[in-house]
Design a protein around this motif. Structure first.
Motif, mmCIF file in Angstrom:
data_model
loop_
_atom_site.group_PDB
_atom_site.id
_atom_site.type_symbol
_atom_site.label_atom_id
_atom_site.label_comp_id
_atom_site.label_asym_id
_atom_site.label_seq_id
_atom_site.Cartn_x
_atom_site.Cartn_y
_atom_site.Cartn_z
ATOM 1 N N PRO A 15 -0.196 -0.748 -10.835
ATOM 2 C CA PRO A 15 -1.354 -0.685 -9.912
ATOM 3 C C PRO A 15 -2.063 -2.033 -9.845
ATOM 4 N N ARG B 111 0.008 -1.277 -4.978
ATOM 5 C CA ARG B 111 0.845 -1.438 -6.167
ATOM 6 C C ARG B 111 1.802 -2.623 -5.983
ATOM 7 N N ASN C 191 0.862 -1.181 0.000
ATOM 8 C CA ASN C 191 0.000 0.000 0.000
ATOM 9 C C ASN C 191 0.896 1.228 0.000
ATOM 10 N N GLN C 192 0.678 2.113 -0.953
ATOM 11 C CA GLN C 192 1.536 3.276 -1.097
ATOM 12 C C GLN C 192 1.257 4.322 -0.009
ATOM 13 N N THR D 295 -2.231 5.095 1.569
ATOM 14 C CA THR D 295 -3.250 5.815 0.803
ATOM 15 C C THR D 295 -4.266 4.873 0.188
ATOM 16 N N ASN D 296 -4.162 3.600 0.487
ATOM 17 C CA ASN D 296 -5.032 2.581 -0.092
ATOM 18 C C ASN D 296 -4.865 2.475 -1.610
ATOM 19 N N GLN D 297 -3.662 2.798 -2.066
ATOM 20 C CA GLN D 297 -3.305 2.646 -3.468
ATOM 21 C C GLN D 297 -2.319 1.471 -3.577
#
Length: 237
Positions: free
Chosen positions: A179, A173, A165-166, A169-171
């Motif tokens: 992604p 990858r 998680n980046q 931020t709940n992004q």
């Protein structure tokens, strides 16, 4: 009348008679072994040495052509001399060998290393990269099923994979910065669960072969086994 007898003094010199051959004035030098050889002998030797050189050169070229590429894997994997290969026959192309070194498991076009030691997610990735690999990136459902089945057989509950998680931020990858595809997510029920757990493991329950087994964990604290991945090597035959 008295006859007179005249005596003549005759002296003979010591020496060979005219019938005997005269001795040579000097001693003869015997011929060497090479001087006794036939005139064609050096040509035969030269031809043999040239033929031997050509054969040796051909052998070296064949060995180099068939050997694995240098720099494929680092660390202890470079010391391995065993290759596991699958014969492939791509449509419209010549047959080829798809190979992984003997320490790795092959599936599709990837080679996998399943660790026997435990470490945090961050250290696990560092260990993979020391070997010339990286934490696994899951690109298909078939790959997820393969990993699930293989890890289930190992009797180990959790394996780190290359998903993070980046910065909270709940992004999500993968380690190559790709992604996470919403159509290729395999989270367990109610996961991901915590904001401070930014790394992902495959949580393999004993006796369970559920493909939805991802679980978020802390990157710097929790220690687990891990799965490394690299591409297969292809060799023409």
């Amino acid at each position: 009348m008295t006859s007179e007898v005249t005596y003549a003094e005759v002296r003979f010199k010591n020496g060979p008679s005219s019938a005997e051959p005269k001795a040579s004035s000097g001693s003869e030098t015997p011929l060497s072994r090479f001087q006794k050889c036939k005139p064609w002998f050096p040509w035969v030797v030269s031809g043999f040495l040239m033929l031997l050189s050509i054969i040796l050169l051909v052998v070296i070229i064949v060995i180099l052509k068939g050997s694995p590429k240098k720099g494929f894997l680092k660390s202890q994997f470079q010391k391995s001399t065993q290759w596991n290969c699958l014969l492939e026959s791509p449509e419209g192309k010549e047959p080829r060998l798809s190979c992984c070194m003997g320490d790795l498991e092959q599936f599709g076009s990837s080679c996998y290393y399943f660790s026997k030691d435990r470490s945090t997610w961050n250290k696990s990735r560092a260990e993979c990269r020391k070997k010339g690999l990286d934490l696994v990136i899951i690109n298909s459902e078939a790959e997820q099923v393969f990993l699930t089945n293989h890890t289930q057989n190992s009797q180990v509950e959790k394996f780190c994979i290359g998903l993070t998680n980046q910065m909270g931020t709940n992004q999500w990858r993968w380690v190559d910065q790709t992604p996470l595809d919403p159509m290729l997510m395999f989270w367990r029920s109610k996961e991901p669960s915590n904001d401070d757990e930014n790394c992902v493991v495959m949580h393999i329950g004993k006796g369970s072969k559920m493909k939805n087994n991802w679980n978020d964990v802390q990157c710097l604290v929790d220690e687990h086994h891990y799965v490394c991945e690299t591409n297969t090597e292809f060799f023409s035959i």
